[in-house]
Design a protein around this motif. Structure first.
Motif, short mmCIF file in Angstrom:
data_model
loop_
_atom_site.label_atom_id
_atom_site.label_comp_id
_atom_site.label_asym_id
_atom_site.label_seq_id
_atom_site.Cartn_x
_atom_site.Cartn_y
_atom_site.Cartn_z
N ALA A 189 89.41 -35.94 -71.46
CA ALA A 189 89.14 -36.32 -70.08
C ALA A 189 90.39 -36.91 -69.44
CB ALA A 189 88.01 -37.35 -70.05
N ALA A 190 90.49 -36.75 -68.13
CA ALA A 190 91.62 -37.33 -67.40
C ALA A 190 91.60 -38.85 -67.54
CB ALA A 190 91.54 -36.93 -65.94
N GLN A 191 92.76 -39.42 -67.83
CA GLN A 191 92.85 -40.86 -68.04
C GLN A 191 92.92 -41.60 -66.69
OE1 GLN A 191 92.89 -42.17 -71.55
NE2 GLN A 191 91.90 -40.18 -71.30
N ILE A 192 92.21 -42.72 -66.61
CA ILE A 192 92.21 -43.51 -65.38
C ILE A 192 92.46 -44.98 -65.71
CG2 ILE A 192 90.57 -41.92 -64.30
CD1 ILE A 192 88.44 -44.11 -64.60
N ASP A 193 92.84 -45.73 -64.68
CA ASP A 193 93.00 -47.17 -64.84
C ASP A 193 92.20 -47.88 -63.74
OD1 ASP A 193 94.58 -47.00 -62.52
OD2 ASP A 193 96.44 -46.86 -63.68
N ILE A 194 92.30 -49.19 -63.69
CA ILE A 194 91.50 -49.97 -62.76
C ILE A 194 91.85 -49.65 -61.30
CG2 ILE A 194 93.05 -51.98 -62.68
CD1 ILE A 194 90.51 -53.73 -62.76
N PHE A 195 93.10 -49.24 -61.07
CA PHE A 195 93.49 -48.90 -59.70
C PHE A 195 92.88 -47.57 -59.26
CE2 PHE A 195 96.89 -51.74 -61.16
CZ PHE A 195 96.79 -52.71 -60.18
N ASP A 196 92.65 -46.66 -60.21
CA ASP A 196 91.96 -45.41 -59.87
C ASP A 196 90.52 -45.70 -59.45
OD1 ASP A 196 94.06 -43.58 -60.40
OD2 ASP A 196 93.72 -43.83 -62.54
N VAL A 197 89.89 -46.68 -60.11
CA VAL A 197 88.54 -47.07 -59.74
C VAL A 197 88.52 -47.62 -58.32
CG1 VAL A 197 86.62 -48.62 -60.28
CG2 VAL A 197 87.90 -47.53 -62.13
N LEU A 198 89.50 -48.46 -58.00
CA LEU A 198 89.58 -49.02 -56.65
C LEU A 198 89.84 -47.94 -55.62
CD1 LEU A 198 91.66 -52.26 -57.40
CD2 LEU A 198 89.20 -52.08 -56.99
N ARG A 199 90.67 -46.94 -55.98
CA ARG A 199 90.92 -45.84 -55.05
C ARG A 199 89.65 -45.03 -54.79
NH1 ARG A 199 95.62 -45.53 -58.34
NH2 ARG A 199 97.47 -46.23 -57.21
N LYS A 200 88.86 -44.86 -55.84
CA LYS A 200 87.62 -44.11 -55.68
C LYS A 200 86.65 -44.86 -54.79
CE LYS A 200 84.05 -41.70 -58.29
NZ LYS A 200 83.53 -41.36 -59.65
N ILE A 201 86.58 -46.19 -54.95
CA ILE A 201 85.70 -47.01 -54.11
C ILE A 201 86.12 -46.95 -52.66
CG2 ILE A 201 84.95 -49.38 -53.64
CD1 ILE A 201 85.10 -49.89 -56.66
N THR A 202 87.45 -46.98 -52.44
CA THR A 202 87.97 -46.95 -51.07
C THR A 202 88.18 -45.53 -50.55
OG1 THR A 202 90.23 -47.18 -51.93
CG2 THR A 202 89.06 -49.21 -51.33
N LYS A 203 87.79 -44.53 -51.40
CA LYS A 203 87.86 -43.12 -51.04
C LYS A 203 89.30 -42.65 -50.79
CE LYS A 203 83.17 -43.00 -49.17
NZ LYS A 203 82.31 -42.66 -48.01
#
Length: 441
Positions: free
Chosen positions: A43-57
């Protein structure tokens, strides 16, 4: 007997979980007969900033191939409270950068910390490991300025079964009010700078370092020389060996050898690390007394599943021995006073101290989510220390203090593997929560 059982029950749980996870890692993940699809197409690796980017679209940030000169910065706010320190506010920053081609040059890292407390304490530190192009030179530093308050607990390994139970935040201060706790207030300056030259292509380095320790304005808050008299360990040791009880220093030079084959110094998946130095502290360099010290350290990382590099067992050993002369009390070897303040999880900082000390720790690290965002650890550690004073003499390995615990990992920066770490440690008469950035070792 009741107290011993009270301690051993949670430690048994930790030990059992540790053993189960090793079995799972060895038999569940490491099977060679069956290769799971996720191992073929991870799976593509993500970090906490990717989660924030997803929340903020916002679009996700792609992991780039490491490049020379590209800097990674991770900042973790520090907010907390403890009875001894009051309110704590500050920040920790992790910086990584390749100074030349990543194919030929290792990753340079730095960790900065700045905190202030409501009790007018200031904690400043800069630790770094720098590799010049083609790893020709390795330069490291451990620099600290503390205006500090912390209890001490004497020398050697004592009071494990009679220690009143206490709890702390990050191992810095606790709520212990028993007879073993001896509060000290002092200012501390540490300046360690090491310069090592590569001596072959097998990751070996050799060189020298400058090491300065200076403690001043020491206030032994539980010392009472008038009736009723209460003599502390710091006072007894300092008077017996002829040190000033309010200020002293140890300034020296060291000869050092190092090997580092880790694939990443921030969060290794494989390789090993060895470091040893012999430090001489002559009076003409400003030491309160002449002395010499031997330090040795070894770390190794054993992967339990080739398809999942995050699943591994890590081992850490270090020891410090005063070879000749005498070292001031607050500059004696002590847990959680290693370079990154990570040893001794399960105990308060400075709980064990001695003129000789040996520390060992094992940690099982494992992946919780396929995308690498979450991980976990279980760990076991042990400490032994000696007491040189004639009336309370104790040799190394006479008594061993065990500790253990478990923790959560949150990926903060997928480019350099920086994690936010949250651990719960258990020791004799003590437990605590440890929040940090990067792995313990």
């Amino acid at each position: 007997m009741y107290f011993i059982q009270k301690f051993l029950n949670p430690l048994r749980i930790v030990t059992t979980v540790f053993a189960i996870l090793i079995i799972i890692g060895d038999k569940g993940y490491a099977q060679k007969e069956v290769v799971k699809p996720e191992s073929i197409q991870p799976a593509a690796q993500i970090d906490i900033f990717d989660v924030l980017r997803k929340i903020t679209k916002k679009p996700p940030k792609v992991v780039d191939t490491p490049k020379a000169g590209e800097r990674n910065l991770s900042i973790l706010p520090v907010i907390g409270y403890s009875p001894a320190n009051g309110g704590i506010i500050g920040a920790t920053a992790s910086i990584t950068k390749y100074l030349a081609d990543p194919q030929t040059t290792r990753l340079t890292t730095a960790l900065l910390n700045a905190s202030v407390t409501s009790k007018e304490q200031v904690i400043l530190s800069l630790r770094y490991d720098l590799y010049t192009p083609k790893n020709k030179w390795y330069i490291s530093g451990d620099n600290r300025l503390l205006f500090f308050t912390q209890p001490t607990y004497g020398l050697g390994i004592y009071g494990l079964h009679s220690q009143p139970y206490s709890f702390s935040w990050n191992g810095i201060s606790g709520t212990t009010k028993g007879d073993l706790s001896q509060p000290l207030k002092y200012n501390y300056l540490r300046l360690y700078e090491t310069f090592l030259r590569k001596i072959n292509d097998n990751h070996w380095y050799a060189g020298a370092g400058v090491m300065i320790d200076y403690n001043s304005k020491i206030q032994d808050e539980s010392l009472k020389l008038d009736s009723p008299v209460h003599i502390t360990s710091h006072y007894t040791y300092s008077k017996y060996y002829g040190f000033n009880t309010t200020s002293y220093g140890t300034n020296g030079i060291s000869a050092q050898i190092m090997h580092d084959s880790r694939d990443n110094p921030v969060n290794p998946y494989k390789g090993y690390y060895f470091n040893a130095y012999y430090r001489v502290n002559p009076k003409f360099l400003g030491s309160s007394q002449s002395s010499s010290v031997l330090y040795y350290e070894y770390r190794t990382y054993v992967n339990v599943n080739k398809a999942i590099p995050q699943n591994l067992i890590a081992f850490w050993f270090w020891g410090i021995n005063v070879i000749s002369g005498h070292v001031p009390y607050l500059e004696l070897p002590s847990i959680t006073w290693d370079t990154y303040n990570r040893s001794g999880r399960g105990y308060i900082q400075g709980r064990f101290r001695g003129n000789n000390m040996f520390y060992a720790e094992s940690e099982f690290r494992f992946r919780l989510t396929r995308n690498g965002l979450l991980g976990g650890v279980t760990f076991l550690d042990c400490t032994t220390a000696s007491n040189p004073l004639p009336l309370t003499s104790q040799n190394l390995f006479n008594t061993i203090a065990p500790g253990g615990g478990f923790g959560l990992r949150i990926k903060m920066n997928k480019n350099d593997r920086t994690n936010i770490t949250a651990d719960y440690g258990i020791g004799h008469g003590f437990s605590g929560i440890y929040l940090n950035m990067r792995e313990a070792f």
